[in-house]
Write an enzyme that holds these catalytic residues in place. Sequence first.
Site, PDB file in Angstrom:
ATOM      1  N   GLY A 599       0.834  -1.205   0.000  1.00  0.00           N
ATOM      2  CA  GLY A 599       0.000   0.000   0.000  1.00  0.00           C
ATOM      3  C   GLY A 599       0.859   1.243   0.000  1.00  0.00           C
ATOM      4  O   GLY A 599       2.050   1.193   0.275  1.00  0.00           O
ATOM      5  N   GLY A 601       0.527   5.546   1.043  1.00  0.00           N
ATOM      6  CA  GLY A 601      -0.299   6.630   1.560  1.00  0.00           C
ATOM      7  C   GLY A 601       0.490   7.916   1.481  1.00  0.00           C
ATOM      8  O   GLY A 601       1.580   7.955   0.899  1.00  0.00           O
ATOM      9  N   LYS A 605       5.286   4.283   1.834  1.00  0.00           N
ATOM     10  CA  LYS A 605       4.795   2.983   1.394  1.00  0.00           C
ATOM     11  C   LYS A 605       4.622   2.050   2.582  1.00  0.00           C
ATOM     12  O   LYS A 605       5.317   2.170   3.587  1.00  0.00           O
ATOM     13  CB  LYS A 605       5.816   2.359   0.439  1.00  0.00           C
ATOM     14  CG  LYS A 605       5.985   3.153  -0.838  1.00  0.00           C
ATOM     15  CD  LYS A 605       7.060   2.529  -1.704  1.00  0.00           C
ATOM     16  CE  LYS A 605       7.324   3.398  -2.917  1.00  0.00           C
ATOM     17  NZ  LYS A 605       8.540   3.008  -3.634  1.00  0.00           N
ATOM     18  N   LYS A 620       5.583   0.590   7.829  1.00  0.00           N
ATOM     19  CA  LYS A 620       5.371   1.788   7.016  1.00  0.00           C
ATOM     20  C   LYS A 620       6.632   2.626   7.116  1.00  0.00           C
ATOM     21  O   LYS A 620       7.085   2.961   8.198  1.00  0.00           O
ATOM     22  CB  LYS A 620       4.178   2.557   7.564  1.00  0.00           C
ATOM     23  CG  LYS A 620       3.775   3.747   6.732  1.00  0.00           C
ATOM     24  CD  LYS A 620       2.554   4.411   7.346  1.00  0.00           C
ATOM     25  CE  LYS A 620       1.398   4.460   6.361  1.00  0.00           C
ATOM     26  NZ  LYS A 620       0.190   5.035   6.921  1.00  0.00           N
ATOM     27  N   ASP A 716      -5.578  10.955  10.343  1.00  0.00           N
ATOM     28  CA  ASP A 716      -5.429  10.383   9.005  1.00  0.00           C
ATOM     29  C   ASP A 716      -6.371   9.190   8.863  1.00  0.00           C
ATOM     30  O   ASP A 716      -6.013   8.155   8.331  1.00  0.00           O
ATOM     31  CB  ASP A 716      -3.968   9.968   8.791  1.00  0.00           C
ATOM     32  CG  ASP A 716      -3.689   9.576   7.333  1.00  0.00           C
ATOM     33  OD1 ASP A 716      -4.468   9.984   6.454  1.00  0.00           O
ATOM     34  OD2 ASP A 716      -2.712   8.854   7.094  1.00  0.00           O
TER      35      ASP A 716
END
Length: 884
Positions: A599, A601, A605, A620, A716
């Site tokens: 993923g 954001g 990554k 992350k 978020d």
Amino acid sequence: MATTAATDILLLFSAVLLLSTPSIAASASAPAVAAMPVQPQELLLSFKASLNDPSGALLTWSRSTPYCNWSHVTCTTAAGGGGGGGGGGGDADVAVGLSLQGLGLSGDIAAEPLCRVPGLAVLSLASNTFNQSVPLELSRCATLVSLNLSSAGLWGPLPDQLAMLASLASLDLSGNDIEGQVPPGLAALRGLQVLDLGGNRLSGVLHPALFRNLTGLHFLDLSKNQFLESELPPELGEMAGLRWLFLQGSGFTGGIPENLLQLEQLEVLDLSMNSLTGALPPAFGHNFRKLLSLDLSQNGFSGPFPNEIDKCVMLQRFQVQGNGFTGELPAGLWSLPDLRVIRAENNRFSGRLPELSAAASRLEQVQVDNNSFSGEIPRSIGMVRTMYRFTASANQLAGSLPDTLCDSPAMSIINVSGNSLSGDIPEFTSCRRLVSLSLSGNALTGPIPASLGGLPVLTYIDVSSNGLTGAIPAELQSLKLALLNVSYNHLTGRVPPSLVSGVLPAVFLQGNPGLCGGPGLPANGGCDAPPSTNHHQGLALAATVASFVTGVLLMALGAFAVCRRLHGGGDTTKLVLFYPIKITGDELLAALHDKNVIGRGAFGKVYLIELQDGQNVAAKKLIGSGNQTFRAVKNHMKILGKIRHKNIARLLGFCYSQGGEVSVIYEHLKMGSLQDLICAPKFTVGWNDRLRIAIGVAQGLVYLHHDYTIRLLHRDLKSSNVLLGDDFEPKVAGIGIDRVVGDKAYRSSLASDLNYSCYIAPEVNYTKKPTHLMDVYSFGVILLELITGKPAEQPASDDSVDIVRWVRRRINVTDGSSQILDPVDVSHAAQQGMQAALELALRCTSVMPDQRPAMDEVVRSLQLLHSPQTLPLPPSFTGVALEP
Ligand SMILES: *[C@@H]1O[C@H](CO)[C@@H](O)[C@H](O)[C@H]1NC(C)=O
Ligand SMILES: *[C@@H]1O[C@H](CO)[C@@H](O)[C@H](O)[C@H]1NC(C)=O
Ligand SMILES: *[C@@H]1O[C@H](CO)[C@@H](O)[C@H](O)[C@H]1NC(C)=O
Ligand SMILES: *[C@@H]1O[C@H](CO)[C@@H](O)[C@H](O)[C@H]1NC(C)=O
Ligand SMILES: *[C@@H]1O[C@H](CO)[C@@H](O)[C@H](O)[C@H]1NC(C)=O
Ligand SMILES: *[C@@H]1O[C@H](CO)[C@@H](O)[C@H](O)[C@H]1NC(C)=O
Ligand SMILES: *[C@@H]1O[C@H](CO)[C@@H](O)[C@H](O)[C@H]1NC(C)=O
Ligand SMILES: *[C@@H]1O[C@H](CO)[C@@H](O)[C@H](O)[C@H]1NC(C)=O
Ligand SMILES: *[C@@H]1O[C@H](CO)[C@@H](O)[C@H](O)[C@H]1NC(C)=O
Ligand SMILES: *[C@@H]1O[C@H](CO)[C@@H](O)[C@H](O)[C@H]1NC(C)=O
């Protein structure tokens, strides 16, 4: 204030009346003086010309339309002749309102042309980002009835000249950086009803004339002006019409003046977080027949609490925590018919807690921790049907735990640790909503009841430091525990294996010599007959134990589990783990490889990493984290690492490299994220499960906003940050990144992430401080996704609006919600539930932050939709799709 809009309309209306009285109308309609009268629309355009309007909110302001038809402009006529008369003559009886709040405006407030607009009665420039002092020329807006400049980015002193606004009924300057004294001249504003100066940098002593002359005031807010350092002026007592008085957090000293007790109309009195001292006058409360909320918390009050509080028959909230009150809580307090909240913790109250009339009481929260209450826990406490939280830790309560303690269908939090309670822990069976049970530090005996394992949402159990005996019941394995603390008892036998296998939950077992088979315990030590595990498993268990030991013990002390230094490319890299997961720093670095990306954001990554023991975790790698020291990052991470809630994804650790780069390690759930689910070719999850997801996410947010030791914001929240476990139990991830990357980098990353901008509350661009209401907005967007079954960014393939606009448009067009609700479950009950959830989601996504509900209210509303009788259907039923 929730009533703002209504108030403004009233004010506008009263302005009309004012303007249409013959004398004023005459003077205003006698313009035959030297200069040509300038059309109001020219004046307004000249006002607009000096503004920056990045979002184009004022695009409709043009010469081709009458100004009364412009957006954010309202015209009201006295004679009821319609509002469209702008542009022509005879405007003198038109009251003009400009509602420019929250439009992202900046630039210069050109008050001079503005104030020449005839009949300008209402002006709001609130919630914008002007960067200037309060414009002096505003004092020329002679017809102004309501002036709202709250949170508008204003600074400098408060001009005396505002006293010239003779018709002013409402003045709101809150939430700016206005400094200096409150000008005594404001006392000339005899018609003032609302005065809000809260949240500024006002200083000095308050002039008595302010209070003596402003007798028409019913709302006064001087809160959060920490430099005010004044005694409470006795003249406050002369503002006989005062209904709302907010003086919290403003450095007030001294005692409560007797005069204050005369304010018979008071509905809200907030004196919290000052340095007030002394005993309350004995008549305190006698005249407060209309008082709804009393907050005296966090001051230095002492002495007994006056019995006259029983005259406050409307009281809903009683908050006196954090003082030095002594004696008993007045008996009459407990039987006030409307009382919801009693917060009296951290005082020196003594005496017994009385029995309540369980049928009549509407109490929701009783918090009396850290006092000297004695006697028994009242049997009736748990029988009040609305009771949600009962905490009475650190007192001298004795006797046994009533078996009715959580009979209330709402009871969620019980903390009676640190008392002298004895006897057995009763078989609690009806505690359907109990989340947290803290009984530690008492003298409880007997076994841990197996029935605890049957409580559906029990998440925290702390029964440490008692005299409990017997084995840890195997039934506890069926709970989704975040914390189980049974340390320092006399428990024996083998720890049920699934309580200590895997990474989670956090189980604390030490100080029970008879226990075996858990971290820090002998594999077989105190256990007579080990169950017939084969030799191999035993060894594996021992190895696991050894690797868990350090981590768990250190965690119990609130310290770090492991901190390893690695050497990669000459830089020193530090790996810090809060849970003993099996990963080395080298493995982590190697795994941060593009082939593992699952993923992306705004902040970097996300990688999937398989550990040696086969478990998966997610990592992350944050971009833009460059400038924080290891120490700073560590401190932030520590706060996040200590969060324990069943609906919050655990932060397992993090890695810091010399360049300041930070990678965060989270738990990973196989079902992936809610976004994956929604974007799958068919989103066929039934309404009951969707509701469960919504409730879980909401509960996680309540914990962050209200219940965690440090108030946290998510900032978020989006469906890709909602991970799903078994039974669709959600876990919220991605919390608190702002703390690691710093606010500035955080905001710029968010702004750059266009894909997710639809989750961000509209006020984010012009508010300095993020608020929990921004999270509520994001939650509302997720709720809309669940209701419509459509992705937030682009719900319709032929249209590029986001889901909030899409839903609102459809409601407007179709005059109903029939085309909005996902037809996945067309049963009457589901459609009704979705309809109710839709209304809630619309409130959460309101453009006006103050119209959004707080998360605890959201949880309660959603839980009402989740009727306890309807058991979840088996998956094969809930999965039925009925797409048209
Ligand atoms: C001023 O405007 C803000 C933002 O719109 C609003 O929250 C507040 O209630 C208003 N104040 C008054 C006194 O109406
Ligand atoms: C202005 O508004 C009035 C009333 O809403 C309407 O009748 C009129 O057509 C509008 N004028 C223009 C030019 O839009
Ligand atoms: C406000 O203006 C001053 C000087 O013009 C500037 O230094 C400051 O950064 C500005 N503040 C904001 C928040 O824009
Ligand atoms: C307060 O009111 C009195 C008369 O009631 C008046 O004389 C006095 O000037 C007023 N004070 C101020 C500061 O306006
Ligand atoms: C208990 O209350 C007293 C005030 O009576 C306060 O000083 C003390 O800090 C409180 N203790 C804790 C642990 O909060
Ligand atoms: C229960 O109360 C004790 C003592 O006041 C406190 O330390 C503990 O954190 C509380 N437990 C929970 C779960 O809030
Ligand atoms: C577990 O209980 C023990 C004894 O009361 C206490 O020292 C320890 O801090 C508790 N651990 C946690 C994480 O609450
Ligand atoms: C770190 O600080 C330097 C200089 O202070 C600045 O140039 C750089 O942009 C900052 N980096 C980040 C990611 O904030
Ligand atoms: C905030 O401002 C940026 C650009 O300045 C814009 O792209 C974004 O849409 C705005 N966000 C909101 C929520 O209005
Ligand atoms: C829906 O209608 C209301 C008034 O009827 C209007 O204020 C609002 O802007 C409309 N919303 C959309 C998205 O068109």
